[in-house]
Design a protein around this motif. Structure first.
Motif, PDB file in Angstrom:
ATOM      1  N   LEU A 539      37.040  41.175  41.093  1.00 26.62           N
ATOM      2  CA  LEU A 539      38.262  41.887  41.475  1.00 26.62           C
ATOM      3  C   LEU A 539      38.507  41.754  42.971  1.00 26.62           C
ATOM      4  O   LEU A 539      39.651  41.618  43.420  1.00 26.62           O
ATOM      5  N   GLN A 542      40.289  38.571  43.643  1.00 22.79           N
ATOM      6  CA  GLN A 542      41.716  38.625  43.311  1.00 22.79           C
ATOM      7  C   GLN A 542      42.507  39.363  44.389  1.00 22.79           C
ATOM      8  O   GLN A 542      43.630  38.963  44.744  1.00 22.79           O
ATOM      9  N   THR A 545      42.839  37.103  47.463  1.00 21.77           N
ATOM     10  CA  THR A 545      43.847  36.062  47.221  1.00 21.77           C
ATOM     11  C   THR A 545      45.252  36.646  47.297  1.00 21.77           C
ATOM     12  O   THR A 545      46.174  36.035  47.860  1.00 21.77           O
ATOM     13  N   GLY A 546      45.418  37.862  46.718  1.00 25.32           N
ATOM     14  CA  GLY A 546      46.732  38.499  46.765  1.00 25.32           C
ATOM     15  C   GLY A 546      47.162  38.815  48.189  1.00 25.32           C
ATOM     16  O   GLY A 546      48.335  38.624  48.559  1.00 25.32           O
ATOM     17  N   LEU A 571      46.729  44.522  36.570  1.00 23.21           N
ATOM     18  CA  LEU A 571      45.526  43.896  36.024  1.00 23.21           C
ATOM     19  C   LEU A 571      44.797  44.815  35.054  1.00 23.21           C
ATOM     20  O   LEU A 571      43.947  44.363  34.277  1.00 23.21           O
TER      21      LEU A 571
END
Length: 708
Positions: A539, A542, A545-546, A571
């Motif tokens: 997580l 992610q 990256t976001g 998510l």
């Protein structure tokens, strides 16, 4: 057919006890010298010993009650509803190491379930002396299974009639055949004339008779010895090693012997001759050892140390503490080596058809183990042979080794005897333990049995350690891939970062940091996903990256926070995250910050003063879709340092968070003027000193150098 446990049927109220009669008859039919009957409880998957014959019940004390999932023969026989045969000490050590560690003696065993078409009632085991063939003959198999089938039918009938349970005493000996009694006076004169001691012991080890020579040698009046085990009534025989010889003689039905020092300097030899009714013991003086002991006493040298099984059993407890492969190597070297007299060991693993050195200890030249590394499993060597067959290899001398493996002389390691112990866990070979001895070494049968069974314990510890090390490498690789490999700050900004995993768990967590260049500006972020495991790390990846994606499209700090919050909710993650995001403008010397439940940053001014930035903020990410994350603008004068960190740096059990922030600020004030990498090291060192880390730690330092 049903395996539903039936009621624990016992003997009928009248007549000879059912189980005892059936067990003794069964032992006579197949020539066994001991046995026991277990009954399956009706209210739990547990086998309970109902009656035992031929040996003291204390021998089976660890297995009075056995769960059906236990890895021992009686439980396996019930689970699989078939006979389980163990042909000797080596096979017992390979398949059932827990039993072999407690009873490392040569004997054969068969376990047969007591089952009918309707239910399983229990199980019977019988044992034979160590001289029994490694295979059970077809005739004995037929007799044993037929006897168990008859007993199963009787138990089925008893259960149907709901007979009340009745006590059944253990049968320690079959009744002696009738014979003409010898003349007691003549027997007494015969025994009195013998120059050595004679002792008769029952199956429980209690002395029933001894001649005058035995009482004199033991140094106690006959009246104090009768009815007691010698290791109880004679203080200098109170050693587990001596009692172990008695157990070995009874279980293996082979003569055994030992020597013991009678204080101050007289050595006595004890020779034990077992039968199914007890033991006869012959006691004599050992003149050579006595003279040597007196010479030793005159020289002041310490007496020889007796190696007992208790020393070896301590290894099994120590191995439960082993975490990594290096722990297994250290514990085996520290515990097993001194007990058996080995000077060095090498631990080998099997990988892609070749042996690999996992660790070694005690070799003067580390290159002496190189010939093991990369050795094909198909090679004709003692190690590969033992690993392939599962049978240990014991080589008492160089000549012994070279006679069986002539090529081994080219790779001699400077030692004179070796034990190759295959490490088999869950039926799968996981490696090899090689013990090396400085001098030629004879491996008695009992020592071979103990080493073989301990090989099973080492194998289980090694299997766990290999799994831990694999997870450890995976964790480090994953963490390294998810965190930035380097930081590229914009002109006018210096940056340094550190990450430290928790001391518990997989060395992987949800703490993260990043520095995202965007032309003349830059975005910095630090955050903490709840937990320190693979899920938290995934997580975290992610979120990072976001953040980069939302920053790249030009979103403002409050918009980035809002987007990440919606991302976590979309998510469907059950984990929450704290975060601190800021947009740096080096040219103007400003930073705009947005905070989501994250610890406040520290700002060190050029004059060395440190203050906690009281930022506006919102709740943790992933909780509320309507959450708002206000921003705060902070001035960064040239030379000022901004410290962003996760809560693992300041939070620990029993420590007040305010006090921890004060201490951290003092360290930051003192060290903050130095090189930024050194400052990062100092903050991490302060946070990790003197306490166990229950959470991950991430630190990101930003210094305004001016001229942006």
């Amino acid at each position: 057919m049903s395996d539903t446990p039936g009621p624990a049927a016992q003997s009928p109220a009248a007549g000879r006890p059912l189980l005892s009669a059936a067990l003794t008859s069964m032992m006579e039919e197949v020539g066994a010298h001991s046995g026991a009957v277990y009954l399956l409880r009706s209210d739990a998957p547990v086998l309970e010993m109902a009656v035992m014959a031929g040996l003291p019940r204390a021998f089976a004390a660890p297995w009075e009650r056995v769960g059906l999932s236990a890895r021992i023969p009686v439980a396996q026989a019930v689970r699989e509803r078939r006979m389980v045969w163990v042909g000797g000490a080596d096979e017992m050590a390979r398949r059932f190491p827990r039993i072999a560690v407690v009873l490392p003696y040569p004997f054969a065993l068969a376990a047969v379930p007591l089952a009918t078409a309707e239910r399983v009632h229990g199980v019977v085991f019988v044992t034979w002396p160590g001289t029994h063939p490694a295979e059970l003959s077809g005739e004995k198999q037929t007799r044993l299974t037929a006897a168990c089938a008859r007993l199963s039918g009787q138990l089925e009938q008893a259960a149907a009639e709901a007979r009340p349970p009745g006590p059944e005493p253990d049968l320690l000996a079959a009744p002696a055949p009738e014979a003409a009694a010898p003349d007691p006076a003549e027997a007494a004169r015969l025994l009195a004339r013998l120059p050595y001691g004679l002792v008769s012991m029952d199956l429980r080890g209690r002395i029933g008779f001894l001649n005058e020579a035995a009482a004199e040698l033991l140094g106690r009046p006959a009246g104090e010895l009768l009815g007691t085990p010698p290791w109880v009534s004679v203080p200098w025989l109170n050693d587990p090693g001596y009692e172990d010889r008695y157990r070995a003689a009874l279980l293996s039905q082979r003569p055994t012997s030992f020597v013991a020092l009678r204080p101050p300097d007289e050595w006595l030899s004890f020779r034990l001759y077992p039968s199914t009714t007890g033991l006869s013991v012959r006691i004599t003086r050992v003149k050579v050892l006595t003279e040597r002991a007196r010479e030793t006493a005159r020289s002041g040298a310490p007496p020889p140390r007796l190696v007992t099984i208790s020393q070896l059993l301590s290894l099994t407890g120590a191995l439960t503490e082993a975490v990594a492969v290096r722990d297994v190597v250290r514990l085996v070297a520290d515990e097993l080596g001194p007990a058996v007299g080995s000077r060095a060991l090498v631990l080998l693993g099997s990988q892609e058809g070749r042996l690999r050195v996992l660790g070694h200890h005690g070799y003067p030249d580390a290159h002496a183990v190189d010939h093991y590394d990369g050795l094909p499993l198909s090679a004709h060597t003692p190690g590969t042979r033992a690993l392939d067959s599962g049978v240990p290899g014991f080589f008492e001398s160089v000549e012994h080794l070279e006679r069986l493996y002539p090529s081994e002389h080219r790779t001699r390691d400077g030692f004179a005897a070796w034990a190759y112990l295959p490490l088999v866990a869950s039926g799968r070979p996981v490696g090899m333990c090689v013990l090396a001895y400085a001098h030629p070494h004879v491996f008695p049968a009992e020592e071979r049995a103990v080493l073989t069974s301990l090989g099973g314990m080492i194998a289980q510890a090694l299997e766990r350690a290999l799994l831990y090390d694999a997870k450890h490498r995976l964790a480090h690789g994953l963490q390294s891939a998810l965190l930035p490999h380097s930081l590229v700050p914009p002109p006018g900004i210096e940056a340094a970062a550190r990450y430290l995993p928790a001391t518990r768990g997989m060395d992987i967590g949800g703490d993260f940091y990043d520095l995202v260049p965007t032309g003349p500006l830059a975005a910095a972020v630090i955050g903490d996903v709840q937990g320190h495991n693979v899920t938290a790390a995934a997580l975290m990846g992610q979120i990072r990256t976001g953040v980069r994606a939302y920053t790249a499209v030009g979103q403002a700090p409050e918009e980035v926070m809002d987007s990440i919050n919606r991302l976590l909710l979309d998510l469907g993650a059950d984990l929450f995250a704290s975060c601190l995001y800021l947009r740096l403008d080096p040219a103007r010397g400003q930073a705009v910050m947005a905070r989501a439940g994250h610890p406040p940053p520290l700002l060190r001014s050029p004059d060395g003063r440190v203050r906690v930035l009281d930022l506006a903020g919102g709740p943790l990410l992933g909780i509320d879709a309507e959450a708002v994350y206000p921003t705060t603008e902070v001035t960064l004068a040239p030379g000022s340092v901004l410290a962003l960190y996760t809560d693992g740096l300041v939070e620990s059990p029993g420590v007040d968070i305010e006090d921890a922030l004060v201490e951290l600020g003092a360290v930051f004030a003192e060290a903050g003027g130095g090189p930024l990498e050194s400052v990062a090291d100092e903050l991490i060192r302060h946070g990790a000193s003197g306490r166990e880390r229950v959470d991950d730690v991430a630190v990101l330092l930003l210094r305004a150098s001016g001229g942006g």
